[in-house]
Design a protein around this motif. Structure first.
Motif, PDB file in Angstrom:
ATOM      1  N   ASP A  51       0.839  -1.215   0.000  1.00 24.19           N
ATOM      2  CA  ASP A  51       0.000   0.000   0.000  1.00 24.19           C
ATOM      3  C   ASP A  51       0.867   1.255   0.000  1.00 24.19           C
ATOM      4  O   ASP A  51       0.570   2.242  -0.664  1.00 24.19           O
ATOM      5  CB  ASP A  51      -0.916   0.018   1.232  1.00 24.19           C
ATOM      6  N   TYR A  52       1.934   1.194   0.766  1.00 24.93           N
ATOM      7  CA  TYR A  52       2.850   2.341   0.894  1.00 24.93           C
ATOM      8  C   TYR A  52       3.464   2.686  -0.470  1.00 24.93           C
ATOM      9  O   TYR A  52       3.429   3.840  -0.901  1.00 24.93           O
ATOM     10  CB  TYR A  52       3.936   1.984   1.930  1.00 24.93           C
ATOM     11  N   LEU A  53       3.972   1.668  -1.164  1.00 20.73           N
ATOM     12  CA  LEU A  53       4.578   1.942  -2.480  1.00 20.73           C
ATOM     13  C   LEU A  53       3.508   2.362  -3.483  1.00 20.73           C
ATOM     14  O   LEU A  53       3.718   3.273  -4.296  1.00 20.73           O
ATOM     15  CB  LEU A  53       5.328   0.719  -3.005  1.00 20.73           C
ATOM     16  N   GLY A  54       2.349   1.707  -3.395  1.00 24.92           N
ATOM     17  CA  GLY A  54       1.241   2.044  -4.303  1.00 24.92           C
ATOM     18  C   GLY A  54       0.787   3.488  -4.113  1.00 24.92           C
ATOM     19  O   GLY A  54       0.359   4.150  -5.058  1.00 24.92           O
ATOM     20  N   GLY A  55       0.909   3.972  -2.886  1.00 25.99           N
ATOM     21  CA  GLY A  55       0.520   5.362  -2.591  1.00 25.99           C
ATOM     22  C   GLY A  55       1.623   6.359  -2.896  1.00 25.99           C
ATOM     23  O   GLY A  55       1.529   7.527  -2.504  1.00 25.99           O
ATOM     24  N   GLY A  56       2.689   5.905  -3.545  1.00 23.08           N
ATOM     25  CA  GLY A  56       3.755   6.824  -3.967  1.00 23.08           C
ATOM     26  C   GLY A  56       4.899   6.938  -2.972  1.00 23.08           C
ATOM     27  O   GLY A  56       5.778   7.802  -3.134  1.00 23.08           O
ATOM     28  N   GLY A  57       4.911   6.092  -1.945  1.00 26.85           N
ATOM     29  CA  GLY A  57       5.973   6.163  -0.937  1.00 26.85           C
ATOM     30  C   GLY A  57       7.359   5.961  -1.538  1.00 26.85           C
ATOM     31  O   GLY A  57       7.520   5.224  -2.508  1.00 26.85           O
TER      32      GLY A  57
END
Ligand code: UDP
Length: 331
Positions: free
Chosen positions: A239-245
């Motif tokens: 989720d973190y990477l998917g949210g642009g993290g």
């Protein structure tokens, strides 16, 4: 539209439990696994695409067919002793295999990866608990093969824009509480399954690897983390990477250490049966204590272990091993 995640090593221990969490969160899952150390019956939450990490053509085929949004990369060899005897196996499968995977990702335009790293990359830490910025100096080829990958990932971000989350596991343990999947290694070398073996098998005696360490009872201290808590961390990292993290690295442990003897006593408490044991020499490459600081994963990913108290870990592992015993008896 359902998003697809390609999970290498999804037929293995942590991989299969994480697939369960991804499936529950609505991801479509493709397991890329050569079944060399994984189990076909653990692939219950998605499609199995059999392939080897070293097989570039097969990897390309998988990426072309499934067009995954992200990769979660568990596939690796993970026996410290074996890595000392056969380093080539580890550098080839773990390090070179990951390079092949990243090449396939770059070609296909898949730009997010979660990587299973390990506290073995820290070697023998001088301070406890271990934070992510401490010196990494592995003392065996297994840890080194994983540390190399951490470095390689940074280079692939610069060259190909692939963002990564590196998760440094402490001691994964326990099993899915519903008994669907659990820990199956052949050979089994891990402490909790071997304590349970001692409970279930009259002829087996656990050897405690050294009781003269500078710890509270002389035996080694480790940070045991429930495999479903690990699975949840992977979900949060996706989720973190998917949210642009941005690319980052996190320890996955509880912040609490448990000694070998404390585990033995806990297994006796939970199962109500004795664990036959003897004291043996130290195992080469065993640091006296490894305890994570879990502060960063909590702060950045919002991850907190919720079922990693030692009794819950052991109770779920025990249920699973009882089931395995029945499965083997039926063979
Ligand atoms: N251990 C032990 N006897 C065994 C297996 C493990 O005393 O038969 C100890 C080992 O020395 C270490 C701890 O249990 O201190 C956890 O070992 P394990 O192999 O489960 O995980 P590791 O820490 O090596 O990743």
């Amino acid at each position: 539209m359902t998003k697809t995640v390609l999970v290498t090593g999804g037929a293995g221990y942590v991989g299969s439990h994480s697939c369960k969490a991804f499936a529950e969160a609505g991801w479509s899952i493709v397991v890329y696994d050569n079944l060399s150390r994984g189990w076909r019956d653990f692939v219950q939450f998605g499609e199995l695409f059999e392939g080897d990490l070293l097989d570039a053509d097969r990897l390309d085929e998988a990426f072309e067919k499934f067009k995954p949004e992200a990769v979660v990369h568990f596939a690796a060899f993970a026996y410290v002793g074996e890595s000392v005897d056969q380093p080539g196996l580890y550098y080839e499968n773990n390090t070179l295999g990951t390079v092949r995977l990243l090449e396939a990702m770059a070609k296909a335009g898949t730009d997010k990866i979660i990587f299973s790293s390990t506290c073995a990359t820290y070697g023998v830490p001088t301070e406890m608990p271990i934070t992510e910025n401490m010196r990494q100096a592995p003392i065996n080829p297994y840890g080194m093969s994983k540390l190399f990958v951490e470095k390689v990932l940074d280079d692939y971000e610069v060259a190909h824009g692939i963002r990564s989350v590196k998760l440094r596991y402490f001691n994964a343990a326990g099993a899915s509480p519903d008994g669907e999947i659990g820990e199956r290694h052949e050979p089994e070398t891990h402490l909790i399954p071997l304590c349970i073996e001692g409970v279930l098998n009259d002829t087996f005696k656990l050897t405690i690897f050294g009781d003269d360490f500078e710890t509270r009872d002389g035996t080694c201290i480790r940070d045991y983390i429930h495999v479903m808590d690990l699975a949840d961390a992977h979900m949060k990292a996706l989720d973190y990477l998917g949210g642009g993290g941005a690319s980052d690295v996190f320890n996955l442990g509880t912040g609490t250490g448990t000694s070998v003897l404390e585990i033995v006593h806990a297994v006796e408490r939970v199962t109500g049966k004795p664990v036959p044991r003897e004291i043996g020499p130290r195992r080469p490459g065993d640091p006296p204590a490894l305890i994570a600081s879990a502060e960063k994963a909590a702060r950045v990913l919002g991850w907190k272990p919720v079922q990693s108290d030692v009794d819950s870990v052991i109770a779920t592992a025990y249920q699973w091993h009882l089931k395995e015993l029945a499965r083997k008896a039926a063979l």
